[in-house]
Design an enzyme around this catalytic site. Structure first.
Site, PDB file in Angstrom:
ATOM      1  N   HIS A  16      -1.710  -1.597 -10.255  1.00 47.83           N
ATOM      2  CA  HIS A  16      -2.678  -1.079  -9.281  1.00 47.83           C
ATOM      3  C   HIS A  16      -3.925  -1.940  -9.363  1.00 47.83           C
ATOM      4  O   HIS A  16      -4.333  -2.346 -10.452  1.00 47.83           O
ATOM      5  CB  HIS A  16      -3.009   0.383  -9.620  1.00 47.83           C
ATOM      6  CG  HIS A  16      -3.687   1.117  -8.514  1.00 47.83           C
ATOM      7  ND1 HIS A  16      -5.019   0.948  -8.218  1.00 47.83           N
ATOM      8  CD2 HIS A  16      -3.206   2.002  -7.595  1.00 47.83           C
ATOM      9  CE1 HIS A  16      -5.335   1.713  -7.188  1.00 47.83           C
ATOM     10  NE2 HIS A  16      -4.247   2.359  -6.781  1.00 47.83           N
TER      11      HIS A  16
ATOM     12  N   ASP B  34       2.849   6.131  -6.749  1.00 45.21           N
ATOM     13  CA  ASP B  34       4.118   5.991  -6.021  1.00 45.21           C
ATOM     14  C   ASP B  34       5.321   6.113  -6.945  1.00 45.21           C
ATOM     15  O   ASP B  34       6.410   6.469  -6.506  1.00 45.21           O
ATOM     16  CB  ASP B  34       4.185   4.626  -5.319  1.00 45.21           C
ATOM     17  CG  ASP B  34       3.039   4.458  -4.350  1.00 45.21           C
ATOM     18  OD1 ASP B  34       2.787   5.386  -3.581  1.00 45.21           O
ATOM     19  OD2 ASP B  34       2.389   3.393  -4.370  1.00 45.21           O
TER      20      ASP B  34
ATOM     21  N   HIS C 185       0.876  -1.186   0.000  1.00 40.37           N
ATOM     22  CA  HIS C 185       0.000   0.000   0.000  1.00 40.37           C
ATOM     23  C   HIS C 185       0.909   1.230   0.000  1.00 40.37           C
ATOM     24  O   HIS C 185       1.648   1.454  -0.945  1.00 40.37           O
ATOM     25  CB  HIS C 185      -0.939  -0.093   1.212  1.00 40.37           C
ATOM     26  CG  HIS C 185      -2.083   0.877   1.224  1.00 40.37           C
ATOM     27  ND1 HIS C 185      -2.326   1.790   0.236  1.00 40.37           N
ATOM     28  CD2 HIS C 185      -3.074   1.070   2.146  1.00 40.37           C
ATOM     29  CE1 HIS C 185      -3.402   2.499   0.526  1.00 40.37           C
ATOM     30  NE2 HIS C 185      -3.883   2.088   1.689  1.00 40.37           N
TER      31      HIS C 185
HETATM   32  C1  MLT Z   1      -4.089   4.734  -2.737  1.00 41.81           C
HETATM   33  O1  MLT Z   1      -4.063   5.905  -3.132  1.00 41.81           O
HETATM   34  O2  MLT Z   1      -4.608   4.416  -1.658  1.00 41.81           O
HETATM   35  C2  MLT Z   1      -3.377   3.696  -3.538  1.00 41.81           C
HETATM   36  O3  MLT Z   1      -3.335   4.043  -4.882  1.00 41.81           O
HETATM   37  C3  MLT Z   1      -3.887   2.302  -3.317  1.00 41.81           C
HETATM   38  C4  MLT Z   1      -5.316   2.012  -3.659  1.00 41.81           C
HETATM   39  O4  MLT Z   1      -6.089   2.840  -4.097  1.00 41.81           O
HETATM   40  O5  MLT Z   1      -5.685   0.825  -3.503  1.00 41.81           O
END
Ligand code: MLT
Length: 387
Positions: free
Chosen positions: A264, A320, A224
């Site tokens: 993702h 990220d 995450h």
């Molecule tokens: C987020 O912004 O929390 C991440 O991209 C992970 C997600 O959306 O699952």
């Protein structure tokens, strides 16, 4: 198929929400109907928080008192600073230090005993938490460098104030704006693992400190929030190896390594937040005269897209992949990247908890039992290893 197991709750709808809309195939994200690129360009993090928590963008007359209140809530108790000092002496990881301190913040909340289910209480507590998280984090970083924490400024916005508390120097406009944009981009993202964790905790009618502490725990994992740190470490490895980024990537893949910041659960194309951060990273590189990190990320992206065909397979750069190089160029220590994610995402956790509790139902899924049936208990002395 009511009894079908959906591993990782993949694709399962568990709530209705008016917060983030994500179109993973088109690469689109909006908060309450506003495209993320417009919010990044035209609104501050404070305006975004107001939007998430209240449903509409603030007028000037609404924004000013809101920002002033956040500003007034920034200071943290001396007891929390002392705890941070002890954690720093033990070289605690900043994300773990943040988790501990956030849990401790409830002790200083005069309203901590109020039933946490009404919207007003949730939002008030949410404002306290959101205002204090940057102070905790900046103080922790300074204490571990054996420097005195810097008191929050009453003049600076949320993003600029954090950079100021971290370094003791007011950031320039490019740095403050870039960091503000990064906070806006990370503020919410549907029912990601940490938001779902916070909602699950809040659905038991536990207090918001528990929900946010649990959210921080969920965000800390490399699957995450922890990935942004991994990306920068990979870029530094490229740099130290002396290899071309493509060479480095090829060898990493041959060794069976995963390239962090790719893929993702929701997006099958490039994450729209990554597009925006890529442009910000370029702008920072130009203003600082150091283009190395942008060149590395772009070379890796081109190789993985054109030669390895990852994007065609639905594996594309996520947020990220570009946040790491942005934070690095802003001079932020690498192990603060994930806590910074928390500093922003706390806005989304509060918004989702508030929204969900309007029509709460305890979150309680089931598992399908696949273990043995009909065993009987043999007294311990008579048990053999295999029983
Ligand atoms: C987020 O912004 O929390 C991440 O991209 C992970 C997600 O959306 O699952």
């Amino acid at each position: 198929m009511p009894d079908q197991v959906r591993r990782g709750l993949n694709g399962v709808l568990v709530a209705e929400s008016e917060l983030s809309k994500i179109d993973g195939d088109a690469g689109r994200l909006s908060y309450r109907g506003y495209p993320i690129a417009e919010l990044a360009e035209r609104a501050t993090f404070e305006e975004t928080l107001y939007l998430l928590w209240n449903g509409s963008l603030p007028t000037r007359a609404e924004l000013d008192p809101f920002s002033r209140e956040l500003c007034s809530l920034r200071p943290i108790d001396a007891a929390v600073v002392q705890t941070l000092e002890r954690l720093a002496q033990r070289d605690e990881d900043p994300m773990a230090a943040l988790r501990t301190a956030v849990s401790m913040l409830s002790a200083g909340d005069p309203e901590r005993d109020l039933v946490p289910t009404d919207s007003e209480t949730i939002r008030r507590t949410g404002r306290r938490l959101t205002a204090k998280l940057p102070t905790v984090l900046a103080a922790y970083d300074r204490l571990r460098r054996e420097e005195k924490p810097v008191e929050p400024s009453e003049e600076l916005g949320h993003a600029a104030n954090f950079l100021y508390m971290l370094t003791g120097t007011e950031p320039d406009e490019v740095a403050a704006e870039t960091f503000d944009t990064a906070l806006t981009l990370h503020a919410d993202h549907g029912l990601n693992a940490s938001t779902f964790t916070a909602m699950t905790v809040a659905s038991t009618h536990a207090d918001l400190y528990s929900a946010v502490t649990a959210g921080i725990g969920a965000l800390s994992g490399p699957l995450h929030g922890g990935a942004n740190q991994d990306v920068m470490e990979a870029l530094l490895e490229v740099d130290e190896s002396g290899d071309e980024p493509v060479e480095w990537t090829r060898s990493a893949l041959d060794e069976g390594r995963r390239i962090p910041g790719w893929g993702h659960r929701v997006y099958s194309v490039k994450d729209p937040r990554a597009e925006i951060l890529e442009a910000r990273s370029d702008a920072l590189a130009q203003s600082m005269g150091e283009s190395r990190w942008c060149e590395y990320t772009r070379a890796i992206e081109t190789y993985l897209t054109d030669e390895k065909g990852l994007v065609e397979q639905g594996i594309a750069p996520n947020v990220d992949f570009y946040s790491g190089s942005v934070y690095y160029q802003l001079g932020i220590p690498i192990d603060l990247y994930t806590p910074i994610f928390a500093m922003s995402r706390v806005g989304g956790w509060v918004a989702h908890v508030d929204e969900y509790l309007e029509d709460n139902r305890l979150i309680r899924p089931r598992s399908r039992y696949v273990g043995p049936d009909s065993r009987s208990v043999v007294p311990v002395e008579e048990r053999s290893d295999s029983v």
